[in-house]
Design an enzyme around this catalytic site. Structure first.
Site, short mmCIF file in Angstrom:
data_model
loop_
_atom_site.label_atom_id
_atom_site.label_comp_id
_atom_site.label_asym_id
_atom_site.label_seq_id
_atom_site.Cartn_x
_atom_site.Cartn_y
_atom_site.Cartn_z
N HIS A 17 -1.91 -5.54 27.38
CA HIS A 17 -1.89 -4.47 26.61
C HIS A 17 -2.96 -4.51 25.61
O HIS A 17 -2.75 -4.28 24.29
CB HIS A 17 -0.58 -4.49 25.76
CG HIS A 17 -0.12 -3.09 25.46
ND1 HIS A 17 0.90 -2.48 26.39
CD2 HIS A 17 -0.46 -2.09 24.58
CE1 HIS A 17 1.10 -1.10 25.66
NE2 HIS A 17 0.42 -1.14 24.76
N ASP A 41 5.15 -3.74 29.75
CA ASP A 41 4.94 -5.09 28.81
C ASP A 41 5.36 -4.68 27.34
O ASP A 41 4.84 -5.36 26.60
CB ASP A 41 3.35 -5.62 28.78
CG ASP A 41 2.60 -4.47 28.51
OD1 ASP A 41 3.06 -3.35 28.38
OD2 ASP A 41 1.28 -4.83 28.61
N TYR A 67 5.45 5.82 29.41
CA TYR A 67 6.34 4.84 28.61
C TYR A 67 7.86 5.50 28.90
O TYR A 67 7.86 6.69 28.91
CB TYR A 67 6.19 4.92 27.06
CG TYR A 67 5.04 4.09 26.68
CD1 TYR A 67 5.07 2.80 26.54
CD2 TYR A 67 3.99 4.61 26.08
CE1 TYR A 67 4.23 1.84 26.24
CE2 TYR A 67 2.88 3.75 25.43
CZ TYR A 67 2.84 2.39 25.62
OH TYR A 67 2.07 1.64 24.96
#
Length: 479
Positions: free
Chosen positions: A358, A269, A241
């Site tokens: 996700h 995403d 991330y």
């Protein structure tokens, strides 16, 4: 400001928003000034104010995060080794919880026949908060259901009278060997399901010869997970991330490469976390007394939002050259959801993409990864992109060996599997994860034999019938 030893009585005096001490792993910290800096908000810290917060801390954080996030001047001193005072309400709560857990007798591991069985057990043994975090998805959870349903709309076209005495499931991912065409994808907060957290997944992946993707939001540190390898040449990837502070991002990427991770999967995403309402309803922590409430903190954010406020929403294609300048690892974009972005990823120098929504946790009514796969393969072939060098992966909804075979036949190099391994770990630890892998191997080998395929690389599009893949029946939202 440092005291040699802090008594329980002294610790308990500092239990307000204006004066907040918390003990973690035998050390007392003054977190008053840190309340507004905490990515999960002040509420989760205030719940442990004036007490030993080690248990709550360990469920979320790797141990090294204190040294990375807190300066030395916030250390008050060592917590006394005297027994903690008994808290009647907590004791009663623990006794009630213990009774509930003991009332459920898990089936023996040998009785677990598929990945759905692990999920049923996990729902019984996990705390309500942990179950909500692991199992929830965005909004009405239609995409969560669609991830599974999409595989069921693909039919198989077997051949017969072929010698399938020996079959091989082995493959390579970015040139690295894997005994099976699937990997353990990145999933956060492993310690909600097991005290050892994601290290359980590391060891199970190692014993079964598959690859684990280490998550940024693991409840174990990167160092702990790389140290947990069962053999020196065990392969791990790293999921990233991107932090708004690019120096911290660079440091993390360089550490992952230094610790031996072989590929960098950048999650693309999640510029904002989806509304995972079942998780939000749990609030992850109980409401605080009004006197402790921080009115600037969102109180219903749930575990997912509480741990992810540091993700950079400005991440864009223009950042990819910078990533290529700070690492020599293959860069993969995780969370691509259309053909145009897959082609762009190639043109920006990426080594592959993961077609993923996700786990249905971001944008509800987004398509499944397996539905996106045909349009992506067609677009890559139209651009004359070599898909043996630019690798395509799929995750979301994979529960059976037939699912794996379908994805490979339609062009995926391998598939990622997340929740099922968390469920297996939560119910049965490392042995559970190993059995889950073994069950998938058995199912895949059976599918290959019944399909007349001896090598997984020989699975091709003509072996499946996917005409109905894009046909949808409107689902009723779960209440």
């Amino acid at each position: 400001m440092s005291k040699a030893v802090v008594s329980w009585e002294e610790l308990a005096k500092h239990a307000t928003q204006a004066d907040c001490w918390v003990a973690i792993h035998g050390t007392v910290y003054d977190l008053t000034a840190f309340l507004k800096e905490h990515p999960g908000g002040a509420k989760v810290i205030l719940r442990e104010a004036g007490k030993d917060g080690t248990k709550a801390f360990d469920q979320i954080h790797p141990k090294d995060i204190i040294s990375r996030m807190l300066s030395d001047d916030r250390r008050i001193g060592a917590l006394t080794t005297a027994p903690a005072p008994v808290e009647t309400s907590k004791k009663a709560e623990a006794a009630t919880t213990s009774t509930v857990v003991q009332a459920y007798k898990k089936p023996p591991l040998a009785a677990i026949l598929n990945l759905f069985d692990f999920e049923a057990v996990a729902e019984k043994v996990l705390t309500p908060q942990a179950w909500a975090y692991y199992s929830s998805a965005a909004d009405d959870e239609l995409t969560l259901a669609e991830n599974r349903a999409a595989f069921q709309r693909i039919l198989l076209r077997p051949r017969v009278m072929l010698n399938v005495g020996t079959v091989s499931t082995s493959t390579t991912l970015f040139g690295y060997p894997s005994a099976l065409p699937f990997y353990i994808t990145a999933t956060a907060l492993g310690k909600l399901g097991h005290p050892e957290g994601e290290a359980v997944l590391t060891r199970a992946a190692g014993t079964r010869g598959i690859i684990q993707m280490i998550p940024t939001l693991a409840s174990c540190s990167l160092e702990e997970l790389t140290d947990a390898r069962v053999k020196p040449d065990q392969i791990q990837f790293f999921q990233l991330y991107v932090n708004p502070d690019r120096k911290r991002t660079e440091e993390l990427v360089r550490t992952a490469e230094k610790r031996g991770c072989k590929a960098l999967f950048i999650t693309v995403d999640a510029p904002q976390l989806g509304r995972r309402e079942r998780d939000m309803r749990m609030k992850f922590v109980d409401d605080l007394p009004d006197v402790q409430q921080d009115q600037s903190t969102v109180l219903d954010q749930g575990a997912a939002r509480a741990i992810s406020t540091f993700i950079d929403p400005t991440l864009s294609w223009s950042d990819l050259p910078w990533f290529r300048s700070i690492t020599s690892l293959p860069i993969v974009l995780k969370g691509v959801q259309c053909a145009e972005d897959a082609v762009l990823a190639y043109k920006f120098g990426c080594s592959g993409v993961v077609l993923s929504n996700h786990g249905g946790r971001q944008l509800d009514t987004a398509r499944s990864g397996i539905e996106i796969l045909p349009e992506v393969m067609d677009a890559l072939h139209a651009e004359k992109i070599d898909t043996n060098k630019f690798e395509v992966y799929v995750d979301g909804g994979v529960r059976r060996g037939t699912d794996i075979f379908k994805a490979i036949a339609m062009g995926a190099k391998a598939v990622g599997i997340g929740r099922p391994f968390l469920y297996a770990m939560s119910g049965y630890g490392q042995q559970g994860v190993e059995r889950a892998i073994d069950l998938l191997r058995d199912e895949l080998e059976m599918t290959m034999r019944l399909m007349g395929t001896t090598r997984i690389q020989d699975a091709v599009p003509r072996m499946v019938v996917a005409d109905g893949l894009t046909s949808h029946i409107a689902a009723t939202p779960r209440l």
